[in-house]
Motif scaffolding. Structure first.
Motif, PDB file in Angstrom:
ATOM      1  N   LYS A  38      27.585 -93.846  47.177  1.00 15.66           N
ATOM      2  CA  LYS A  38      26.573 -94.726  47.767  1.00 15.66           C
ATOM      3  C   LYS A  38      25.629 -95.223  46.674  1.00 15.66           C
ATOM      4  CE  LYS A  38      23.975 -90.692  49.175  1.00 15.66           C
ATOM      5  NZ  LYS A  38      23.475 -89.888  50.246  1.00 15.66           N
ATOM      6  N   GLU A  39      25.206 -96.463  46.833  1.00 14.56           N
ATOM      7  CA  GLU A  39      24.268 -97.053  45.880  1.00 14.56           C
ATOM      8  C   GLU A  39      22.888 -96.431  46.068  1.00 14.56           C
ATOM      9  OE1 GLU A  39      24.517-101.199  46.838  1.00 14.56           O
ATOM     10  OE2 GLU A  39      26.215-101.502  45.479  1.00 14.56           O
ATOM     11  N   VAL A  40      22.265 -96.030  44.972  1.00  8.46           N
ATOM     12  CA  VAL A  40      20.896 -95.513  44.988  1.00  8.46           C
ATOM     13  C   VAL A  40      19.941 -96.593  44.502  1.00  8.46           C
ATOM     14  CG1 VAL A  40      19.342 -93.788  43.992  1.00  8.46           C
ATOM     15  CG2 VAL A  40      21.670 -93.143  44.658  1.00  8.46           C
ATOM     16  N   PHE A  41      20.334 -97.287  43.436  1.00  6.71           N
ATOM     17  CA  PHE A  41      19.506 -98.360  42.885  1.00  6.71           C
ATOM     18  C   PHE A  41      20.411 -99.371  42.210  1.00  6.71           C
ATOM     19  CE2 PHE A  41      17.291-100.462  39.401  1.00  6.71           C
ATOM     20  CZ  PHE A  41      16.164-100.935  40.044  1.00  6.71           C
ATOM     21  N   VAL A  42      20.159-100.635  42.460  1.00  6.29           N
ATOM     22  CA  VAL A  42      20.805-101.728  41.737  1.00  6.29           C
ATOM     23  C   VAL A  42      19.713-102.754  41.469  1.00  6.29           C
ATOM     24  CG1 VAL A  42      22.534-103.553  41.793  1.00  6.29           C
ATOM     25  CG2 VAL A  42      23.058-101.344  42.833  1.00  6.29           C
ATOM     26  N   GLY A  43      19.442-103.024  40.198  1.00  2.00           N
ATOM     27  CA  GLY A  43      18.400-103.982  39.869  1.00  2.00           C
ATOM     28  C   GLY A  43      18.201-104.116  38.381  1.00  2.00           C
TER      29      GLY A  43
ATOM     30  N   VAL B 244      17.954 -87.495  33.307  1.00  2.00           N
ATOM     31  CA  VAL B 244      17.843 -88.544  32.294  1.00  2.00           C
ATOM     32  C   VAL B 244      16.526 -89.278  32.514  1.00  2.00           C
ATOM     33  CG1 VAL B 244      18.879 -90.628  31.315  1.00  2.00           C
ATOM     34  CG2 VAL B 244      20.363 -88.864  32.328  1.00  2.00           C
ATOM     35  N   LEU B 245      15.713 -89.351  31.463  1.00  2.00           N
ATOM     36  CA  LEU B 245      14.506 -90.178  31.462  1.00  2.00           C
ATOM     37  C   LEU B 245      14.837 -91.409  30.639  1.00  2.00           C
ATOM     38  CD1 LEU B 245      11.786 -87.490  30.712  1.00  2.00           C
ATOM     39  CD2 LEU B 245      12.333 -88.520  32.912  1.00  2.00           C
ATOM     40  N   SER B 246      14.624 -92.596  31.204  1.00  2.00           N
ATOM     41  CA  SER B 246      14.963 -93.843  30.516  1.00  2.00           C
ATOM     42  C   SER B 246      13.763 -94.780  30.488  1.00  2.00           C
ATOM     43  CB  SER B 246      16.127 -94.542  31.214  1.00  2.00           C
ATOM     44  OG  SER B 246      17.296 -93.772  31.130  1.00  2.00           O
ATOM     45  N   LYS B 247      13.671 -95.525  29.392  1.00  2.00           N
ATOM     46  CA  LYS B 247      12.597 -96.495  29.226  1.00  2.00           C
ATOM     47  C   LYS B 247      13.147 -97.689  28.463  1.00  2.00           C
ATOM     48  CE  LYS B 247       8.251 -98.023  28.599  1.00  2.00           C
ATOM     49  NZ  LYS B 247       8.252 -99.396  29.028  1.00  2.00           N
ATOM     50  N   VAL B 248      12.996 -98.884  29.027  1.00  2.00           N
ATOM     51  CA  VAL B 248      13.367-100.101  28.318  1.00  2.00           C
ATOM     52  C   VAL B 248      12.255-100.401  27.321  1.00  2.00           C
ATOM     53  CG1 VAL B 248      13.872-102.557  28.504  1.00  2.00           C
ATOM     54  CG2 VAL B 248      14.679-100.996  30.272  1.00  2.00           C
ATOM     55  N   LEU B 249      12.610-100.458  26.047  1.00  2.00           N
ATOM     56  CA  LEU B 249      11.631-100.741  25.004  1.00  2.00           C
ATOM     57  C   LEU B 249      11.477-102.236  24.770  1.00  2.00           C
ATOM     58  CD1 LEU B 249      12.708 -97.952  22.499  1.00  2.00           C
ATOM     59  CD2 LEU B 249      10.899 -97.863  24.244  1.00  2.00           C
ATOM     60  N   SER B 250      12.584-102.972  24.905  1.00  2.00           N
ATOM     61  CA  SER B 250      12.541-104.429  24.777  1.00  2.00           C
ATOM     62  C   SER B 250      13.721-105.027  25.521  1.00  2.00           C
ATOM     63  CB  SER B 250      12.574-104.860  23.301  1.00  2.00           C
ATOM     64  OG  SER B 250      13.810-104.521  22.719  1.00  2.00           O
TER      65      SER B 250
ATOM     66  N   GLY C 156       7.995 -99.320  33.162  1.00  2.00           N
ATOM     67  CA  GLY C 156       7.733 -97.919  32.867  1.00  2.00           C
ATOM     68  C   GLY C 156       9.015 -97.104  32.796  1.00  2.00           C
ATOM     69  N   THR C 157       8.856 -95.789  32.800  1.00  2.00           N
ATOM     70  CA  THR C 157       9.983 -94.858  32.688  1.00  2.00           C
ATOM     71  C   THR C 157      10.578 -94.607  34.058  1.00  2.00           C
ATOM     72  OG1 THR C 157       8.895 -93.808  30.811  1.00  2.00           O
ATOM     73  CG2 THR C 157      10.620 -92.541  31.902  1.00  2.00           C
ATOM     74  N   TRP C 158      11.898 -94.483  34.126  1.00  2.00           N
ATOM     75  CA  TRP C 158      12.535 -94.081  35.370  1.00  2.00           C
ATOM     76  C   TRP C 158      13.387 -92.853  35.137  1.00  2.00           C
ATOM     77  CZ3 TRP C 158      14.710 -98.073  32.606  1.00  2.00           C
ATOM     78  CH2 TRP C 158      16.072 -98.058  32.394  1.00  2.00           C
ATOM     79  N   THR C 159      13.681 -92.131  36.208  1.00  2.00           N
ATOM     80  CA  THR C 159      14.383 -90.854  36.119  1.00  2.00           C
ATOM     81  C   THR C 159      15.665 -90.886  36.935  1.00  2.00           C
ATOM     82  OG1 THR C 159      12.258 -89.721  35.963  1.00  2.00           O
ATOM     83  CG2 THR C 159      14.154 -88.366  36.511  1.00  2.00           C
ATOM     84  N   LEU C 160      16.723 -90.362  36.342  1.00  2.00           N
ATOM     85  CA  LEU C 160      17.974 -90.097  37.055  1.00  2.00           C
ATOM     86  C   LEU C 160      18.088 -88.581  37.119  1.00  2.00           C
ATOM     87  CD1 LEU C 160      20.177 -92.662  35.124  1.00  2.00           C
ATOM     88  CD2 LEU C 160      19.189 -92.947  37.388  1.00  2.00           C
ATOM     89  N   GLU C 161      18.138 -88.044  38.313  1.00  2.00           N
ATOM     90  CA  GLU C 161      18.110 -86.599  38.500  1.00  2.00           C
ATOM     91  C   GLU C 161      19.518 -86.043  38.690  1.00  2.00           C
ATOM     92  OE1 GLU C 161      15.422 -86.047  41.747  1.00  2.00           O
ATOM     93  OE2 GLU C 161      13.847 -87.172  40.753  1.00  2.00           O
ATOM     94  N   PRO C 162      19.692 -84.723  38.533  1.00  2.00           N
ATOM     95  CA  PRO C 162      21.026 -84.133  38.647  1.00  2.00           C
ATOM     96  C   PRO C 162      21.726 -84.464  39.964  1.00  2.00           C
ATOM     97  CG  PRO C 162      19.498 -82.522  37.786  1.00  2.00           C
ATOM     98  CD  PRO C 162      18.679 -83.725  38.185  1.00  2.00           C
ATOM     99  N   ASN C 163      20.984 -84.567  41.037  1.00  2.00           N
ATOM    100  CA  ASN C 163      21.598 -84.814  42.343  1.00  2.00           C
ATOM    101  C   ASN C 163      21.140 -86.123  42.976  1.00  2.00           C
ATOM    102  OD1 ASN C 163      23.097 -82.328  42.418  1.00  2.00           O
ATOM    103  ND2 ASN C 163      21.128 -81.316  42.706  1.00  2.00           N
TER     104      ASN C 163
END
Length: 117
Positions: free
Chosen positions: A35-40, A3-9, A47-54
């Motif tokens: 387990k937590e990978v990211f919380v924020g 998943v590629l995600s980008k906050v537009l507004s 910019g864009t962030w990525t959630l990968e299959p694993n």
């Protein structure tokens, strides 16, 4: 799935998790340790962030304020590739672990539409 995600507004709170282990991912039942990978908070300037299959693919995005987010999922969901839903049912005192419970698709959740070019 990636998943590629980008906050537009606006601003969104993102929580992403991985199963504690492969055996945890495969185990039956509805309660699993993750387990937590990211919380924020994410903003357009991040910019864009990525959630990968694993890595971090179990995720929740919730609006802090009125927001728009662009998500590109590949490969897309289909009849063969379904989507699972979870809710956090507890944690371990700042140790970076939560327990997730499998739930039905939340009511009112937008249905994904496949891009047809």
């Amino acid at each position: 799935m990636t998943v590629l995600s980008k906050v537009l507004s606006g601003e969104v709170r993102v929580s992403s998790y991985d199963w504690e282990s492969e055996s945890e991912a495969a185990k039956g039942g509805v309660r699993k340790r993750a387990k937590e990978v990211f919380v924020g908070v994410k903003r357009p300037s991040d910019g864009t962030w990525t959630l990968e299959p694993n890595k971090g693919n179990i995720h929740e995005i919730s609006a802090v304020e009125t927001s728009a987010v662009l998500d590109v999922l590949y490969p897309p969901y289909s009849d063969e590739r379904g989507c699972s839903y979870y809710r956090v049912i507890g944690g371990e005192n700042g140790q970076g672990f939560v327990y997730l419970e499998n739930v039905e698709q939340p009511k009112g959740l937008p249905v994904f539409q496949r891009y047809k070019g």
